[in-house]
Design a protein around this motif. Structure first.
Motif, short mmCIF file in Angstrom:
data_model
loop_
_atom_site.label_atom_id
_atom_site.label_comp_id
_atom_site.label_asym_id
_atom_site.label_seq_id
_atom_site.Cartn_x
_atom_site.Cartn_y
_atom_site.Cartn_z
N SER A 1 0.98 -7.85 -9.32
CA SER A 1 0.88 -6.78 -10.79
C SER A 1 0.61 -5.23 -11.07
O SER A 1 0.03 -4.89 -11.70
N LEU A 2 1.11 -4.93 -10.03
CA LEU A 2 1.99 -3.74 -10.17
C LEU A 2 3.39 -3.13 -10.88
O LEU A 2 4.19 -3.66 -10.90
N GLY A 3 3.22 -2.63 -11.71
CA GLY A 3 4.09 -1.94 -12.14
C GLY A 3 4.29 -1.94 -14.39
O GLY A 3 3.12 -2.91 -14.77
N SER A 4 5.47 -2.17 -15.05
CA SER A 4 5.34 -2.44 -16.46
C SER A 4 7.34 -2.77 -16.54
O SER A 4 8.17 -2.99 -15.72
N ARG B 1 10.29 -8.59 -10.47
CA ARG B 1 9.15 -9.69 -8.96
C ARG B 1 9.12 -8.82 -8.42
O ARG B 1 7.17 -9.35 -8.33
N PHE B 2 8.56 -7.97 -7.95
CA PHE B 2 7.05 -7.21 -7.34
C PHE B 2 6.42 -7.02 -8.11
O PHE B 2 5.26 -7.51 -7.90
N ALA C 1 0.78 -0.77 0.13
CA ALA C 1 -0.24 -0.19 -0.15
C ALA C 1 0.90 1.06 0.24
O ALA C 1 0.38 1.92 -0.63
N VAL C 2 1.93 1.07 0.45
CA VAL C 2 2.70 2.48 1.50
C VAL C 2 3.55 2.24 -0.57
O VAL C 2 4.06 3.99 -1.04
N LEU C 3 3.80 1.54 -1.38
CA LEU C 3 4.70 1.45 -2.97
C LEU C 3 3.67 2.05 -3.54
O LEU C 3 4.62 2.10 -4.70
N THR C 4 2.61 1.27 -3.76
CA THR C 4 1.97 1.58 -5.36
C THR C 4 1.56 2.98 -5.39
O THR C 4 1.99 3.02 -7.17
N PRO C 5 1.54 4.06 -5.01
CA PRO C 5 1.60 5.47 -5.73
C PRO C 5 3.24 5.40 -6.10
O PRO C 5 3.07 6.33 -7.05
N ILE D 1 5.00 3.09 -7.43
CA ILE D 1 5.94 2.41 -8.16
C ILE D 1 6.18 3.33 -9.99
O ILE D 1 7.09 3.13 -9.99
N GLY D 2 5.60 3.77 -10.39
CA GLY D 2 5.73 4.94 -11.74
C GLY D 2 7.33 5.81 -11.28
O GLY D 2 7.93 5.90 -12.72
N ASN D 3 7.34 6.45 -10.16
CA ASN D 3 8.18 7.13 -10.33
C ASN D 3 9.73 6.40 -10.48
O ASN D 3 10.59 6.35 -11.04
N MET D 4 9.77 4.61 -9.34
CA MET D 4 10.49 3.74 -9.03
C MET D 4 10.48 3.77 -11.04
O MET D 4 12.21 3.63 -11.19
#
Length: 186
Positions: free
Chosen positions: A78-81, A72-73, A5-9, A11-14
């Motif tokens: 299912s979050l990311g690209s 891996r994350f 929940a903390v990382l979700t917002p 993910i795009g920045n990372m």
């Protein structure tokens, strides 16, 4: 779950930070003559490390490690690209780093396997195994065999799955890859 929940917002920045740094390696036509550092010292900001000593650029090694972890994350959330990992693979190929290219393809194979894309997973895993063999990376070869075994398990023949697992066991013991040995039930 709280960590997700903390990382979700973010993910795009990372993905953007890692992808921007990787794009520096993909800019040159030949991969030769790239002087200086990635823009604005991105490699320092994301805390990269090298596990390969002087054999590969430490920044590229670290960036591909980050891209593998992001993949891996994504596999578990299912979050990311996968585009970040694909850019890492392209950079490693351009700079003739088969170990890094193979590790990236293995990460994509595992991602595709998890999303039910068996033929893509198989293609990436076979390519990763060929690259790991070329780089004499026994640790990665064991991981590739394990992944090939898990891909062939649901639909392949028992003999094919067994062959991949037996080779994976042999390589995992040789490489002292304890995590792979556990997954292969040694």
């Amino acid at each position: 779950m709280q960590a997700i929940a903390v990382l979700t917002p973010e993910i795009g920045n990372m993905h953007s930070v890692i992808g921007d740094a990787l794009s520096w390696y993909n800019r040159s036509d030949s991969g030769e003559g790239m002087n200086g550092s990635p823009p604005e010292g991105l490699h320092n900001e994301i805390g990269l490390k090298s596990q390969q000593g002087g054999h590969a650029d430490a920044r590229l090694t670290g960036l591909i490690e980050c891209a593998c972890r992001m993949t891996r994350f994504q596999r578990y959330t299912s979050l990311g690209s996968s585009r970040t990992m694909e850019n890492g693979i392209a950079a490693a190929a351009k700079l003739r780093q088969p170990r890094l290219e193979g590790r990236g393809k293995l990460a994509l194979a595992q991602l595709r396997r998890g999303s039910g894309k068996r033929s893509e997973a198989l293609k990436f895993a076979e390519e990763a195994l060929a690259l790991a063999t070329l780089a004499d990376d026994t640790y990665a070869m064991a991981e590739c065999c394990h992944t090939l075994g898990t891909i062939s398990n649901p639909t392949g023949s028992g003999a094919e799955t067994r062959r991949h697992y037996e080779e994976g066991i042999r390589l995992a013991v040789l490489a002292e890859n304890e995590a792979c040995q556990v997954r292969l039930n040694i």
